[in-house]
Design a protein around this motif. Sequence first.
Motif, PDB file in Angstrom:
ATOM      1  N   UNK A  47      59.356  44.154  47.546  1.00 34.56           N
ATOM      2  CA  UNK A  47      58.791  45.286  48.269  1.00 34.56           C
ATOM      3  C   UNK A  47      58.394  46.316  47.213  1.00 34.56           C
ATOM      4  N   UNK A  48      57.115  46.656  47.187  1.00 39.71           N
ATOM      5  CA  UNK A  48      56.525  47.437  46.106  1.00 39.71           C
ATOM      6  C   UNK A  48      55.889  48.713  46.658  1.00 39.71           C
ATOM      7  N   UNK A  69      60.205  41.453  53.487  1.00 41.90           N
ATOM      8  CA  UNK A  69      59.306  40.586  52.713  1.00 41.90           C
ATOM      9  C   UNK A  69      59.611  39.124  53.023  1.00 41.90           C
ATOM     10  N   UNK A  70      58.678  38.268  52.681  1.00 35.24           N
ATOM     11  CA  UNK A  70      58.772  36.840  52.984  1.00 35.24           C
ATOM     12  C   UNK A  70      59.751  36.150  52.026  1.00 35.24           C
ATOM     13  N   UNK A  86      55.417  36.175  49.849  1.00 30.77           N
ATOM     14  CA  UNK A  86      54.402  37.227  49.659  1.00 30.77           C
ATOM     15  C   UNK A  86      55.076  38.581  49.469  1.00 30.77           C
ATOM     16  N   UNK A  87      54.573  39.338  48.493  1.00 30.14           N
ATOM     17  CA  UNK A  87      55.069  40.701  48.275  1.00 30.14           C
ATOM     18  C   UNK A  87      54.509  41.631  49.351  1.00 30.14           C
ATOM     19  N   UNK A 117      55.545  50.350  41.581  1.00 27.50           N
ATOM     20  CA  UNK A 117      56.925  50.105  41.162  1.00 27.50           C
ATOM     21  C   UNK A 117      57.613  49.253  42.214  1.00 27.50           C
ATOM     22  N   UNK A 118      58.419  48.321  41.743  1.00 28.96           N
ATOM     23  CA  UNK A 118      59.179  47.471  42.671  1.00 28.96           C
ATOM     24  C   UNK A 118      60.331  48.283  43.247  1.00 28.96           C
ATOM     25  N   UNK A 119      60.309  48.462  44.554  1.00 32.08           N
ATOM     26  CA  UNK A 119      61.386  49.180  45.234  1.00 32.08           C
ATOM     27  C   UNK A 119      62.597  48.265  45.403  1.00 32.08           C
ATOM     28  N   UNK A 120      62.376  47.065  45.953  1.00 31.08           N
ATOM     29  CA  UNK A 120      63.429  46.059  46.102  1.00 31.08           C
ATOM     30  C   UNK A 120      62.898  44.736  45.583  1.00 31.08           C
ATOM     31  N   UNK A 121      63.527  44.158  44.549  1.00 30.72           N
ATOM     32  CA  UNK A 121      63.035  42.894  44.009  1.00 30.72           C
ATOM     33  C   UNK A 121      63.430  41.718  44.900  1.00 30.72           C
TER      34      UNK A 121
END
Length: 328
Positions: A47-48, A69-70, A86-87, A117-121
């Motif tokens: 989640x970006x 996210x998927x 998918x992001x 920026x990646x919020x949650x990887x």
Amino acid sequence: MDSNFIDYVKLYARSGDGGAGSVHFRREKFVPKGGPDGGDGGRGGHIILRGNKQMWTLIHLKYRKHIKAEHGGNGEGGKRFGLGGSDIYLDVPVGTVAKDSETGEVLLEIMEDGHEQILLPGGMGGQGNAHFATPTNQAPRHAQPGIPGVEKWIILELKILADVGLVGFPNAGKSTLLSVISAAKPEIADYPFTTLVPNLGVVPYRDERSFVVADIPGIIEGAADGKGLGIRFLRHIERNSMLLFMIPTDAKDIKAEYNILLGELEKYNPELLDKQRLLAITKSDLLDEELLAEMEAELPELPYVYISSVTGLGIQELKDKIWQMLNV
């Protein structure tokens, strides 16, 4: 009033799980005992957050409470890797801060247009059994599971980016000034809290230069403790390069009003006192030179300009002073 201005949202976000690695052995007609060929699982979706200078509000996320996210796909035989999940991209205004809602920890800030920026990887995919063959174990029957994604309740806060923040009690003339010096059209009326949302105005200056002014809703005594509109709007002042205090000539005690405003800012965040400060004494067209001279003895110790948004008195001097202070 623009009821679509939303500068705070809370949402549940979950990145995708990584796919599991595969346990598989090569089986072909003439290769009855082929080696392990299990592929890796795919990465879960991130989640970006992405900065978008066309946005001024978080309203598009107000009703989107769950964002997931998927998951990554599982690996397969023949060393086929699982598909990555998918992001999910969330466009947000420049100046948005993401916080962990439980701890209040700042996770990231988006400060530029297009900044990602990646919020949650997403979770990493697990390795298939093809990775685990050794001379002593040529037929491993295990693979890694995927790593789970991350889930959190997230707070997104918008702190407006502007060069100058207007600070004053309700009815100090902030909205009127903004309407005079910029193309902004804030709501203006003679009652407290006409401004219920921050208004931004681009102020044209000499030689096609410009600076941005934010009209922050009026502070009242106790705002830092949550009275009135409270700290909901004080946070927008944090990002301003300088503060323009606005107090009308008909105030009972200009120095006392200034000290109250300063005290509210200090209670909210002492670092605000490190910013440059300028005082605009509004409605100055009501006084003659003799009264203005008397008033000077009672002014607080900081640079000041007498202005009138109605007659235009001191407006160019004010813009010159602001430009000078912004470009020290």
